[in-house]
Design a protein around this motif. Sequence first.
Motif, short mmCIF file in Angstrom:
data_model
loop_
_atom_site.label_atom_id
_atom_site.label_comp_id
_atom_site.label_asym_id
_atom_site.label_seq_id
_atom_site.Cartn_x
_atom_site.Cartn_y
_atom_site.Cartn_z
N SER A 12 0.82 -1.21 0.00
CA SER A 12 0.00 0.00 0.00
C SER A 12 0.86 1.27 0.00
CB SER A 12 -0.96 0.00 1.18
OG SER A 12 -0.26 0.12 2.40
N GLN A 13 2.03 1.20 0.61
CA GLN A 13 2.92 2.36 0.59
C GLN A 13 3.44 2.62 -0.82
OE1 GLN A 13 3.50 4.48 3.25
NE2 GLN A 13 1.85 3.24 4.09
N ARG A 15 1.88 1.87 -3.51
CA ARG A 15 0.74 2.32 -4.32
C ARG A 15 0.38 3.77 -4.03
NH1 ARG A 15 -1.28 -1.29 -8.00
NH2 ARG A 15 -3.32 -0.38 -7.70
N GLY A 16 0.84 4.31 -2.89
CA GLY A 16 0.56 5.69 -2.55
C GLY A 16 -0.86 5.94 -2.09
N TRP A 17 -1.48 4.92 -1.52
CA TRP A 17 -2.86 5.06 -1.06
C TRP A 17 -2.95 6.00 0.13
CZ3 TRP A 17 -3.79 -0.89 -1.09
CH2 TRP A 17 -4.04 -1.30 -2.40
N THR A 18 -4.12 6.58 0.31
CA THR A 18 -4.37 7.41 1.49
C THR A 18 -4.37 6.51 2.72
OG1 THR A 18 -6.76 7.14 1.43
CG2 THR A 18 -5.83 8.97 0.14
N ALA A 79 1.13 12.22 5.09
CA ALA A 79 2.59 12.14 5.08
C ALA A 79 3.12 11.63 6.42
CB ALA A 79 3.18 13.50 4.76
N ARG A 82 2.46 7.86 6.70
CA ARG A 82 3.43 7.07 5.94
C ARG A 82 4.77 7.01 6.67
NH1 ARG A 82 0.79 9.51 1.58
NH2 ARG A 82 -0.35 7.97 0.38
#
Length: 100
Positions: A12-13, A15-18, A79, A82
Amino acid sequence: IGLSGVLPVIWSQFRGWTPAVARSIYQPFNTLILSIALGAQIAAGFFTEEVAWLTLYTAPVTLIGTLIGVRLFHRISAATFRLIVLWFLMAAGIGLLIQG
């Protein structure tokens, strides 16, 4: 170290998902995997009366940690989320290296 969700977290990181979308992947995945692990431990006879008492003993701390996590989740930016996830992954990796 119980790292059942490392692969979905990393995926998921990338993929840049919220954080909300990522969380919607982590929670069902971890629930499924940990339920299977619990069932396997019960079937193998590892879930004893002592384990049940230890589970009850640690439940309040687990619930308090969960409540704190839920409140923080709603207050931090994507941000920051993450960054926290990556730091926890790094700490877990270092822990595995030290144990190994």
